[in-house]
Scaffold this active site. Structure first.
Site: not given
Ligand code: PAF
Length: 276
Positions: A28, A24, A177, A138
């Site tokens: 997030h 995360l 990520s 997102g």
């Protein structure tokens, strides 16, 4: 999880849901905060979904750090973490997939042909398990957002999809990520994606409406980075994802980039509205 969600629903509590693949970051967390603002109970799932990776992609080495994710979620007062095993989600006799047509055949769909089928399948499964009133995604994955909105709309799914803005590092790199894969030199090179988008916006503000001119200027910026190798750079209609040649007043578009920096494939985008 499903039983618990049914109980929450029977108590009249609204459920907000943030599906993630873990590792995360602030992006997030911004989705979780939006959920906490709007819903009584917020659920985050962490599941690295095998069906959205093709055999040549990074499933095995996708970054994972459960302890770190857990403490981040604890700090943010996340109500529920749903963290299933792959074998619970896809038991050996699993046979059902969800496919959105059309919009999944272009751009990301061309470079990652089985990707969206995996995304829509897992998102459907997770919606059926978590039973959210609202689900948060997102804008960084612009095409994923459009595909999920299409699925929810086409299948008359009984929930609201909320799309939240891209969260960027202070130097402009969109949070992902996968940024962890970048070497120091590549991390600097990766800035060409957001810089290309800034340049496009500057050209549009100065009155440029010819898409080829805008794309040429963007490609020139991407090519400045030694480690870059462009998959695509396009301006498309915001709703249909069809490529456009000219920008018109009153219309909404998306600038989309997918580019490898070394071995790491990054995506970025921006929404453009032409007001004059
Ligand atoms: O955007 C992601 O992280 C994933 O595609 C999602 C929506 C969690 C499905 O696995």
């Amino acid at each position: 999880m499903q039983q618990y969600s049914n109980k929450l629903r029977s108590e009249g509590k609204s459920i907000g849901f943030v599906p993630t693949m873990g590792y995360l970051h602030e992006g997030h967390i911004s989705l979780l905060r939006a959920s906490k603002n709007e819903c009584v109970v917020s659920v985050v799932s962490i599941f690295v979904n095998p069906t959205q990776f093709s055999p040549n992609e990074d499933l095995a080495k996708y970054p994972r750090d459960f302890e770190r994710d857990f403490s981040l979620l604890e700090k943010e007062d996340c109500d529920i973490l749903f963290y299933p095993e792959p074998s619970e989600i896809y038991p050996p006799n699993y046979q059902t997939y969800v496919v959105v047509d059309g919009i999944t055949n272009v751009l990301e769909g061309q470079y990652r042909p089985t990707h969206f089928r995996g995304v829509t399948t897992i998102v459907n499964l997770l919606f059926n398990i978590v039973l959210p009133h609202k689900a948060y995604f997102g804008q960084k994955d612009a095409q994923q957002c459009a595909v999920i909105l299409k699925m929810v709309n086409d299948l008359r799914m009984n929930l609201e999809v909320r799309i939240c803005p891209i969260i960027r590092e202070s130097d402009g790199l969109a949070m992902s990520s996968r940024n962890i894969y970048l070497s120091d030199a590549e991390r600097i090179d990766a800035l060409v994606l957001s810089r290309a988008i800034i340049t496009a916006n500057e050209l549009i503000i100065s009155g440029e409406r010819n898409v080829a001119e805008i794309l040429n200027a963007m490609v020139a910026i991407i090519n400045r980075a030694k480690s870059s190798s462009l998959d695509y750079i396009e301006i498309v209609d915001f709703f249909t994802f069809e490529k456009v040649e000219k920008l018109f007043k009153g219309k909404k578009y998306l600038i989309l980039i997918a580019c490898k920096i070394g071995k790491t494939r990054l995506i970025d985008n921006d929404i453009i509205t032409i007001n004059s």
